[in-house]
Design a protein around this motif. Structure first.
Motif, short mmCIF file in Angstrom:
data_model
loop_
_atom_site.label_atom_id
_atom_site.label_comp_id
_atom_site.label_asym_id
_atom_site.label_seq_id
_atom_site.Cartn_x
_atom_site.Cartn_y
_atom_site.Cartn_z
N GLY A 35 0.79 -1.22 0.00
CA GLY A 35 0.00 0.00 0.00
C GLY A 35 0.82 1.27 0.00
O GLY A 35 0.26 2.36 0.08
N ASP A 36 2.14 1.13 -0.11
CA ASP A 36 2.98 2.32 -0.14
C ASP A 36 4.32 2.00 -0.77
O ASP A 36 4.73 0.84 -0.82
CB ASP A 36 3.19 2.89 1.26
CG ASP A 36 4.03 1.97 2.13
OD1 ASP A 36 3.85 0.74 2.06
OD2 ASP A 36 4.88 2.49 2.88
N VAL A 37 4.97 3.03 -1.27
CA VAL A 37 6.35 2.92 -1.73
C VAL A 37 7.14 4.07 -1.11
O VAL A 37 6.60 5.15 -0.89
CB VAL A 37 6.50 2.96 -3.27
CG1 VAL A 37 5.92 1.72 -3.93
CG2 VAL A 37 5.88 4.21 -3.87
N LEU A 38 8.39 3.80 -0.83
CA LEU A 38 9.26 4.86 -0.36
C LEU A 38 9.73 5.64 -1.59
O LEU A 38 9.95 5.06 -2.65
CB LEU A 38 10.46 4.28 0.39
CG LEU A 38 10.11 3.42 1.61
CD1 LEU A 38 11.38 2.93 2.28
CD2 LEU A 38 9.23 4.18 2.58
N VAL A 39 9.86 6.93 -1.43
CA VAL A 39 10.37 7.77 -2.50
C VAL A 39 11.79 8.15 -2.08
O VAL A 39 11.99 8.82 -1.07
CB VAL A 39 9.48 9.02 -2.71
CG1 VAL A 39 10.02 9.88 -3.84
CG2 VAL A 39 8.04 8.60 -2.99
N ALA A 40 12.74 7.64 -2.83
CA ALA A 40 14.15 7.81 -2.44
C ALA A 40 15.01 8.03 -3.67
O ALA A 40 14.67 7.58 -4.77
CB ALA A 40 14.63 6.58 -1.68
N TYR A 41 16.09 8.70 -3.45
CA TYR A 41 17.11 8.86 -4.48
C TYR A 41 18.40 8.34 -3.88
O TYR A 41 18.91 8.90 -2.92
CB TYR A 41 17.24 10.32 -4.91
CG TYR A 41 18.12 10.49 -6.11
CD1 TYR A 41 17.63 10.14 -7.38
CD2 TYR A 41 19.41 10.96 -5.99
CE1 TYR A 41 18.43 10.27 -8.49
CE2 TYR A 41 20.21 11.10 -7.11
CZ TYR A 41 19.72 10.75 -8.36
OH TYR A 41 20.52 10.88 -9.46
N ASP A 42 18.89 7.24 -4.43
CA ASP A 42 20.00 6.49 -3.83
C ASP A 42 19.61 6.14 -2.40
O ASP A 42 18.62 5.48 -2.18
CB ASP A 42 21.32 7.26 -3.91
CG ASP A 42 21.83 7.39 -5.33
OD1 ASP A 42 21.60 6.46 -6.13
OD2 ASP A 42 22.45 8.40 -5.64
N CYS A 43 20.35 6.61 -1.42
CA CYS A 43 20.03 6.30 -0.03
C CYS A 43 19.38 7.47 0.70
O CYS A 43 19.30 7.48 1.92
CB CYS A 43 21.29 5.85 0.72
SG CYS A 43 21.54 4.08 0.63
#
Length: 141
Positions: A35-43
């Motif tokens: 129900g969710d995704v993390l929004v990340a750039y690299d770490c």
């Protein structure tokens, strides 16, 4: 019984970059049954995008999911997080205080390594509870 987050979290959280379209993020959620995704750039954790964010901030506002970047509609920093060494009691307290059902788990300067949900806590605290049963149930497709 208090336990460490590393023992009850869902490891390997799904993540997308901020410029990913909402449509692609929704496909990831469907493929991984989450129900969710993390929004990340690299770490670097940039935010969290939930199925509710898609409903309220994209669909209800008439935005095009194929043209809207997740970075423009996700829950932005400061994102409440835990480390694998935190406790389930701390997770419950943060969920209560911030009225959230899921928390990203990060380590080494903010690198996402998992997610802990309200269902994870329920299954840990009382494996026979209704919420634990619901969390273990097969999804509706």
């Amino acid at each position: 019984m208090t336990r460490q987050i590393r023992d009850v979290m869902s490891p390997g959280a799904a993540a997308v970059e901020p410029m990913t379209t909402v449509a692609r993020a929704a496909q990831v959620m469907r493929e991984q049954d989450i129900g969710d995704v993390l929004v990340a750039y690299d770490c670097d954790l940039f935010g969290v995008l939930t199925d509710r964010d898609i409903t309220v901030r994209v669909v209800a506002e008439g935005r095009d999911p194929a043209a809207t970047a997740v970075g423009t509609v996700c829950t932005r920093p400061p994102v409440v997080t835990l480390t694998p060494d935190d406790t389930t009691d701390r997770a419950a307290e943060l969920m209560r205080r911030h009225a959230v059902r899921r928390l990203p788990v990060v380590e080494h300067g903010g690198c996402p390594v998992g997610v802990i949900s309200l269902g994870d806590l329920a299954a840990t605290d009382d494996p026979r509870s209704a919420l634990a049963d619901i969390s273990r149930a097969q999804p509706n497709h």
